[in-house]
Structure formats: C-alpha cells, structure tokens
Design a protein around this motif. Structure first.
Motif, PDB file in Angstrom:
ATOM      1  N   GLU A  14       3.841  15.538 -11.383  1.00  0.00           N
ATOM      2  CA  GLU A  14       4.439  16.230 -10.232  1.00  0.00           C
ATOM      3  C   GLU A  14       5.318  17.399 -10.641  1.00  0.00           C
ATOM      4  OE1 GLU A  14       5.907  13.876  -6.989  1.00  0.00           O
ATOM      5  OE2 GLU A  14       4.464  12.272  -7.350  1.00  0.00           O
TER       6      GLU A  14
ATOM      7  N   MET B 274       0.808  -1.222   0.000  1.00  0.00           N
ATOM      8  CA  MET B 274       0.000   0.000   0.000  1.00  0.00           C
ATOM      9  C   MET B 274       0.842   1.272   0.000  1.00  0.00           C
ATOM     10  SD  MET B 274      -1.624   0.159   3.839  1.00  0.00           S
ATOM     11  CE  MET B 274      -2.211   1.846   3.883  1.00  0.00           C
ATOM     12  N   ARG B 275       2.158   1.136   0.030  1.00  0.00           N
ATOM     13  CA  ARG B 275       3.007   2.330   0.009  1.00  0.00           C
ATOM     14  C   ARG B 275       4.030   2.287  -1.126  1.00  0.00           C
ATOM     15  NH1 ARG B 275       4.764   5.435   5.115  1.00  0.00           N
ATOM     16  NH2 ARG B 275       4.449   7.004   3.538  1.00  0.00           N
ATOM     17  N   PRO B 276       3.544   2.399  -2.372  1.00  0.00           N
ATOM     18  CA  PRO B 276       4.491   2.360  -3.496  1.00  0.00           C
ATOM     19  C   PRO B 276       5.551   3.446  -3.388  1.00  0.00           C
ATOM     20  CG  PRO B 276       2.319   3.127  -4.210  1.00  0.00           C
ATOM     21  CD  PRO B 276       2.157   2.606  -2.826  1.00  0.00           C
ATOM     22  N   GLU B 277       5.177   4.572  -2.748  1.00  0.00           N
ATOM     23  CA  GLU B 277       6.145   5.671  -2.634  1.00  0.00           C
ATOM     24  C   GLU B 277       7.329   5.283  -1.749  1.00  0.00           C
ATOM     25  OE1 GLU B 277       3.360   5.401  -1.111  1.00  0.00           O
ATOM     26  OE2 GLU B 277       3.203   6.554   0.729  1.00  0.00           O
ATOM     27  N   GLU B 278       7.095   4.360  -0.800  1.00  0.00           N
ATOM     28  CA  GLU B 278       8.201   3.865   0.020  1.00  0.00           C
ATOM     29  C   GLU B 278       9.129   2.989  -0.829  1.00  0.00           C
ATOM     30  OE1 GLU B 278       9.344   3.660   3.229  1.00  0.00           O
ATOM     31  OE2 GLU B 278       8.122   5.340   3.851  1.00  0.00           O
TER      32      GLU B 278
ATOM     33  N   ARG C 157      -4.236   7.184   4.444  1.00  0.00           N
ATOM     34  CA  ARG C 157      -4.903   5.971   3.990  1.00  0.00           C
ATOM     35  C   ARG C 157      -4.701   4.835   4.988  1.00  0.00           C
ATOM     36  NH1 ARG C 157      -0.587   7.179   0.910  1.00  0.00           N
ATOM     37  NH2 ARG C 157       0.809   5.562   0.167  1.00  0.00           N
TER      38      ARG C 157
ATOM     39  N   ARG D 118       9.832   3.073  -3.909  1.00  0.00           N
ATOM     40  CA  ARG D 118      10.526   3.657  -5.066  1.00  0.00           C
ATOM     41  C   ARG D 118      11.980   4.000  -4.759  1.00  0.00           C
ATOM     42  NH1 ARG D 118       5.530   5.929  -6.683  1.00  0.00           N
ATOM     43  NH2 ARG D 118       5.705   7.850  -5.534  1.00  0.00           N
TER      44      ARG D 118
ATOM     45  N   TYR E  71       2.536  10.644  -8.556  1.00  0.00           N
ATOM     46  CA  TYR E  71       2.915   9.233  -8.649  1.00  0.00           C
ATOM     47  C   TYR E  71       2.229   8.470  -7.535  1.00  0.00           C
ATOM     48  CZ  TYR E  71       6.091  10.040 -12.447  1.00  0.00           C
ATOM     49  OH  TYR E  71       6.582  10.338 -13.678  1.00  0.00           O
ATOM     50  N   TYR E  72       1.957   7.189  -7.769  1.00  0.00           N
ATOM     51  CA  TYR E  72       1.194   6.387  -6.823  1.00  0.00           C
ATOM     52  C   TYR E  72       1.786   6.483  -5.422  1.00  0.00           C
ATOM     53  CZ  TYR E  72      -0.813   4.456 -11.066  1.00  0.00           C
ATOM     54  OH  TYR E  72      -1.433   4.324 -12.263  1.00  0.00           O
ATOM     55  N   GLY E  73       0.943   6.832  -4.485  1.00  0.00           N
ATOM     56  CA  GLY E  73       1.379   6.930  -3.097  1.00  0.00           C
ATOM     57  C   GLY E  73       1.787   8.334  -2.697  1.00  0.00           C
ATOM     58  N   ASP E  74       2.198   9.162  -3.644  1.00  0.00           N
ATOM     59  CA  ASP E  74       2.582  10.522  -3.273  1.00  0.00           C
ATOM     60  C   ASP E  74       1.336  11.360  -2.988  1.00  0.00           C
ATOM     61  OD1 ASP E  74       5.174   9.863  -3.494  1.00  0.00           O
ATOM     62  OD2 ASP E  74       5.576  10.897  -5.381  1.00  0.00           O
TER      63      ASP E  74
END
Lengths: 560, 234
Positions: B112, A73-77, A331, A79, B132-135
């Motif tokens: 972004e 659930m945390r794609p930003e982590e 979320r 990356r 971007y996904y999650g941001d």
C-alpha cells in the motif's frame, strides 16, 4: 446503595420533564427514599446534569452467525485496535466490533440493554455463546420465523393452535425473546434462486403468501400475548418503490389492538421507504409512511438511520444481500441458506456525495422527524446503517434544524428534490429523543423495568453533562452531540460502570427469554416436530436449541 | 545519520516502526524509542547498538534485520539503507524517500505504498506492493525495484506506481490490478487475474489465463470483469 442527588430528570414513562429530583437505588433497583439509609449511600452529585434511564437498543446485530461471518470476511475492520487487554478485555473493530467491545461501547454511550434482532433458530447456541461474551448489557435475542417450514405448514393449514404451540416451543427452545420475521417467504424463494415481489407471491411447495404468513403469525403472537410484538423486516427491502409494500404490510394488522404495546413493529424502515421505479429516479416515500404510522394506533417503527462512513450490510434477507452485492460490486457472503432462514453480508461505505446514500440518510431523518415520538425508535440497524456509537449524532440532528442545514450542505444536492428533509422545520425536544431511545423501545419490547426511572425499575441510569432546562439543543447542537457521547455516569443494575465517558467496571447483565409454553398444548405439534426432525433436520430434536443452564445469567419471563 | 546494529540474534520478531525521522532526534530519545520484542514493549537501545553521526535523515541498518518488521512504515522522506536482509512489511504505507535493501526482503514489501522508492539488491518474497487483506487498493504510487526474484502475489489491487523485477516471479501477478505497471524480466506464473487496468510487461515465459483477448501488441483483459488491462511481452 446509591443516592443520585439534585439531578434534572427526564423520564417520559412517568411524565417527568426536567424536574430536579433525587433518585435512590438499592440492590439494583430504583426505590423510594424511605427504603435507603442515606448515610450508607454512595452519593452522586448530579446537579445541573441530565438524569435519564439507560438506553434501550431494540434492533441491533450483536451476536450470532451473521456478525461473526462479517468479522471474518472483513479483516480490514478488525485491524482497528480500540482497547488493549489490561483491566478490560481487548477490543478490535472499526464499525464491526468484537463481543466485549459491543458491551463497552454501548455502556460508554449510556445504553444498558440491547436486543439481537435476528437469530437463526438452529444457530441459537452460537447466538447465546456470543451474547454471554458481551459484558455490562442486558440482552435478548429474536429468533427468525418468517421462512421456517413449520410456520409455512401451519399457516397453509390455517391451524392457529399449532402455530401458537410452535411459536411457544421455538422461543423456549432457542431461549428467544420474541418473534422476528425477515422478508417472509422471500428468503425461502431465494433457495430457489428468486425472491417474492408482492405480498401475494406464493412460496414454493407450501403455496402460502407473505400476506398470510404475516397475518397468521401476528394473530398467534397476540393470542399468546408475548411481551414483544411481531418484529418485521418487510418484503422488498432495498427496492425503489418499496414504500407501498411497507404500508400494505402495516395495513395487514389494522383493527388489531394490544393495550400495552403495538401489535407490529416495522424495523429499519429507512430501507423500506423508497418511492420511484429505479435507482435513477428513486425518491423518499417517508412522508406517506409517516402519515400512515401517525394515523395508526398499533404500529411502531425504528429508523435504520445510515451514518456516512463504513458499514456492513448484514441481514437475514439473503436475496436482498445478493442484489446489493450485484449493485455495488462489493464482496458478498451468503449464509444460513441451509437452515430455517438465510442471510447475506456485504461491506458498504455510505458517501455523502453519492445521491442514493445521501437520500437514504435523508429518509432516515425524515422518518425520525415526521413520525410521532411515541412511534419511532432511534436505530442504525447496526452494522447495516453504520455504527451505533453515532446515536448522539442522530439525537442532535433530530433536535436541531440548524445542524441539519449545516449537514445538508455537505451531501449530494439530490436530496433537495428527492426528499422533504430540507423543508422539515420540526425539532424534536430532548424529552422526545429520550423517549425514542428509552421508554418507547422498552414499551415495544414489553420490558416493564427498563427505559424508565420509576420505583421498581432496574437501576440502569445514564447521567449526562447537560442541564435540560438551560441547554438549547436547536442552537447548541454540538454541545448536545458531545454530551451524549460521554456520559458523566452510566449505572447498570446499581453499579457505576462508566464515569466521565470511561469504563470503570465490567459487570455481567442478564439474558431475557420468554416462556409461553404453559399457554399452549405441546401435544398438538409433537407429531409434526418429530416428523420434521426425523426427515429434514441434521440434528435430533433432543439436541435442538439451548438449555437454560447453558446461559450465563438467564432471566425467564413467563407469559401466562 | 543514524547507524543501528543488532546486539544479538533475535529469538522472536521485532516490530520496529522506524523511519529516517528518527535520525533527527536526540540520542536519548532514539535509545528510548519504543519497539515490540515479541509481546514485550522494549526500548530501541536494548536491542540495537546506536550510533548517531549528524542530523542527516538517513538510517543505516547494519547487520541481519530479517526478523525486524515494519522498517520504514509510513516514511515520508529521507533514506534507509539495510546492509543485510530485512523483515516483513518493509516500506509499507511509505509516501516518500528511499529504502535500499542490500540483501533479501521478506513478505509485504512496500504494501500500500503511495510514493518513494524501494530497491532490493537480492530477492523479495510474496505480496510485494499488495493491498492488505480486505483493503480495496494496493500500491498507489512510487517505485519498487527488485534485482533478484520475487514470490507470489505481486501488485495485487495495485492502482498506481511501478514494480520492476529483474529476475523471475511466482504466481498471481497483478491480480485485480486497476492501474500502474508491473515489469517481470524473467519468467512467472499466472498473470492479471481479474485485472481492470494497468500494464504487466513480461520478458520470459508466463501462464496466460483464458480470459484474455489477443491484441496487436499483447493481450487485453481480464474479460471476466470487463477489464482493459494489458499484458505485453518485452
């Protein structure tokens, strides 16, 4: 064979406080000088360097369904690329890490053992698959018991014999290491849409209360004499005013005693140490908790220190996670409600200027400073409080009032009135922080061969570029902070895995599990187990759990 | 000024984070600039013919760049002109300068971005100016002008700047938008779901969610999140 020469050793378990000495390693163990042939030893020159046991992490979320859901659930982590595949495996993650990264990053900090702190029982095959993907470290997992229907049933029947048999059965089946309780009764109540608020709130249907669950489970744990004490995540976590619940919980075990370890370990206490009645008037309850813990002789805690920056709250405490989601609007994923516990995941960022976050940060440190160093363990409850890679920061902060004063300048002034941190002059010594990160957690976990450098201990050793007899941690906090981030060597089972802060080898550690089945009569619970599995489980009893042969390097600890 | 021409039709995607800054470098450095060709790291000179004319901060991308991703990523100044189509993530994270695409653009155009300008003469695909996904935040500033049509997800989580589409757009315009402006001159699908602020102006037909209130000059919502965003007909 290794010969670690002229190091300055701190080994609290054996009372060694900055002595210059040599350490010898043979076949993964620390041995007497006479046991090795010096000419065959690889010599490590540790002159002017600090030599300590490898760090022991006793509460971290390193494997299982929660961390994995957190990752997805945390794609930003995910990356953030930390390591491209090559000699070592690829690692991604900012604060959440992929499994290989957990092993690498702990080792790069001088830590060599880590325990997964909350494993959902039916999910234990998953937990072990992931533990098996973590290199270098020795590992273990604590299955959660506090909301398991069997536990409710046997507690409500006040049947200690069955409860003990059940705990022994469950730990064997899940290849677990000890008993974890998360918000006892509260997570079950979450399945009806609410939570327990006091130790005397009743769990639906079974009618048991958190007070009864905790008391009976601790009794059973002590009767079984498991290596680790009951490891509890208290009720009312994250609620202003909850410090009273925490102390009440601690009082439940007063009078109980174990010679080798505490009888109750209260985890990530920072999240359970709030005074006040709402987030508007919240303040620190750390002093009261510290007073109680210092006085008691059977309780230990770990800090749950928040680190400013990104984190992911993930606990087996599903109702709390929902409250957090509502509070901060981030979320949320609700997990495991259909099984023997529950869980939730919510991303969070700790900001220094946010009054509540700054207070949480201050409370963690207050606990670390006010509580005796043989009763409080360093932890961030990764990834709840932030990255475990910031342990050097925590250690340096505990040792330096000056560093704390500097840090206090950048945080919300709210902490000045709501916590006692600015007024605390205590500076822990290097000896004490080594205890808080090595010998103490090993003692609480009942891991005799961990956390010290005595003969017979596992050869898990960290060597840092500071001389404890020359460095002044109070003034040279930057130096200390840097040194603990970059060990000169990390040695795991006698093999050098990290040199000058860089990985040099990938090894595979063991997974410890506890077998207490010989101490109980399984017959007592056969009928109950069969009935529950037949009526309520989605799997047959025979398919529940983990066989030892499925685990990469199992290490069985038999309790007799 | 630097002119790049593909040497061949690329079999797999190229990931080339080239910005106008490259035009200031020596020809040798430019040729050796590292890019990814599928899973292999290669030199820019292996994939493209390179011609350098003076030091002006300008790139001319001459030919089909539809399989070349990340062009102009994080650029701060100067100009990029793409004579044909361009691949995904063009102008992502850019903070200044200008990109002109004479053909079509792929997904994630200007994702972004925080400043500068992107002009697409043809169509753009999905996720223009998105997060971007999650941001938590998408486009923060600058302007994107698309003279043709655009796909789904335009300006998701946008917090500033302007996206203007001369043609039609797909579904999910300005989802979770907090500020900034999106203008669609043609038709589009669902608009403004969970928007908290900002303005969406629409020329043609669109699908209104039931969670928007009628206001004097349009609609206000999304009421599900207590939003004050505006949808206006033009």
């Amino acid at each position: 064979m290794l010969w670690i020469k002229n190091g300055i050793v701190i080994d609290p378990k054996n009372g060694i406080e900055g002595e210059k000495m040599d350490i010898f390693v043979k076949e993964g163990k620390i041995v007497e000088e006479s046991e090795v042939k010096k000419e065959e030893c690889k010599v490590i020159d540790a002159s002017n360097k600090l030599v300590v046991a490898g760090g022991v992490e006793m509460h971290s979320h390193i494997a299982g369904s929660k961390i994995n859901t957190g990752r997805s659930m945390r794609p930003e982590e995910m990356r953030v690329v930390r390591n491209v595949a090559g000699k070592f495996r690829a690692v991604v993650g900012r604060v959440l890490l992929t499994a290989p990264g957990i092993g690498y990053e702990y080792a790069k900090m001088g830590y060599t053992t880590a325990v997964e702190a909350a494993s959902p029982p039916i999910g234990s095959p998953h937990t072990h698959e992931e533990l098996d993907a973590i290199p270098i470290l020795d590992k273990a997992a604590l299955p959660v018991f506090g909301n398991w229907h069997f536990v409710f049933k046997f507690v409500s029947e006040k049947d200690q014999e069955k409860l003990q048999a059940f705990i022994a059965w469950a730990i064997e089946r899940t290849k677990g290491y000890g008993v974890k309780i998360v918000n006892p009764g509260g997570v079950e109540k979450w399945m009806y849409g609410s939570n327990v608020r006091t130790l005397d709130d009743e769990v639906p249907i079974y009618g048991v209360t958190p007070r009864e669950i905790i008391t009976e489970v601790v009794k059973a744990n002590e009767a079984l004499n498991l290596p680790h004490c009951v490891h509890i995540h208290c009720n009312n976590l994250g609620v202003p005013g909850n410090y009273e619940t925490t102390i009440e919980t601690m009082k439940l075990v007063s009078g109980m005693k174990n010679e080798n370890r505490p009888v109750l370990h209260v985890t990530h206490v920072q999240f359970n140490a709030y005074a006040g009645s709402s987030w508007r008037d919240v303040s620190s309850g750390a002093e009261e908790i510290a007073k109680y813990v210092n006085k008691a002789d059977n309780i230990t805690i770990d800090m749950g220190q928040p680190i400013f920056g990104h984190a992911t709250a993930m606990t087996g405490d599903a109702p709390f996670q929902f409250t957090l989601h509502k509070l901060i609007g981030a979320r949320w994923s609700n997990k495991d409600t259909e099984i023997e516990g529950g869980a939730g995941i919510v991303p969070i960022v700790y900001l220094p200027k946010n009054p509540v976050h700054a207070l949480q940060w201050a409370i963690g440190l207050e606990l670390g400073l006010l509580i005796d160093s043989d009763k409080v363990v360093i932890s961030t409850d990764w990834p709840n409080g932030g990255p475990f890679t910031e342990y050097p920061y925590i250690m340096a902060m505990l040792m330096s009032k000056r560093m704390r004063e500097k840090e206090l300048e950048r945080v919300s002034p709210y902490v000045q009135k709501a916590s006692s941190l600015p007024a605390i002059d205590t500076e822990k010594t290097l000896y004490e922080v080594i205890k808080m990160s090595r010998s103490l957690p090993a003692k609480i976990l009942g891991m005799e061969n961990k956390g010290h450098l005595g003969v017979g201990a596992d050869a898990d050793i960290a060597i840092y570029n500071i001389n404890p007899n020359e460095v002044d941690p109070s003034a040279e906090y930057d130096l200390v902070n840097k040194a603990f981030r970059k060990p000169a060597y990390t040695i795991k089972d006698g093999e050098i895995v990290v040199k000058d802060g860089e990985l040099v080898a990938e090894t595979w550690g063991r997974t410890f599990w506890v077998d207490a089945t010989k101490k109980v009569s399984m017959e007592a619970i056969e009928a109950d187990l069969d009935e529950y599995f037949q009526n309520y489980y989605t799997v047959e009893r025979i398919n529940f759990g983990v066989d030892e042969r499925w685990v990469k390097k199992p290490a069985r600890l038999e309790v007799s | 000024m630097l002119i790049l021409k593909p040497k061949k039709d690329f079999e797999v995607s190229v990931e080339a984070e080239i910005t106008p800054d490259l035009a200031e470098k020596s020809e040798e450095e430019i040729k050796n600039f590292e890019v990814w060709y599928g899973k292999y790291k290669v030199k820019l000179g292996e994939l493209f013919e390179i011609k350098k004319e003076g030091d002006e901060k300008k790139l001319i991308l001459d030919g089909d760049f539809s399989r070349v991703k990340w062009i102009g990523r994080g650029m701060t100044e100067g100009e990029i002109v793409v004579k044909g189509n361009v691949g995904a993530h063009c102008g992502a994270f850019m903070s200044g300068g200008k990109i002109v695409v004479e053909g079509n653009a792929d997904d994630w155009l200007g994702a972004e971005m925080s400043g500068g300008e992107i002009v697409v003469k043809g169509n753009a695909r999905n996720l223009v100016g998105c997060a971007y996904y999650g941001d938590l935040e998408g486009m923060k500033g600058g302007k994107i002008l698309i003279e043709g049509n655009a796909g789904n997800y335009i300006g998701e989580k946008m917090v500033g700047g302007e996206i203007e589409i001369k043609g039609n757009a797909g579904d999910f315009i300005g989802t979770e938008m907090k500020n900034g402006t999106i203008i669609v001159h043609g038709d589009c699908g669902f608009v403004g779901g969970d928007m908290k602020g900002g303005t969406i102006k629409i020329g043609g037909k669109f699908d209104l969610l039931p969670s928007f209130k009628k206001a004097e000059d349009g609609w206000i919502g999304d009421v599900n999140v207590g939003g004050e965003g505006k949808i206006v007909k033009i």
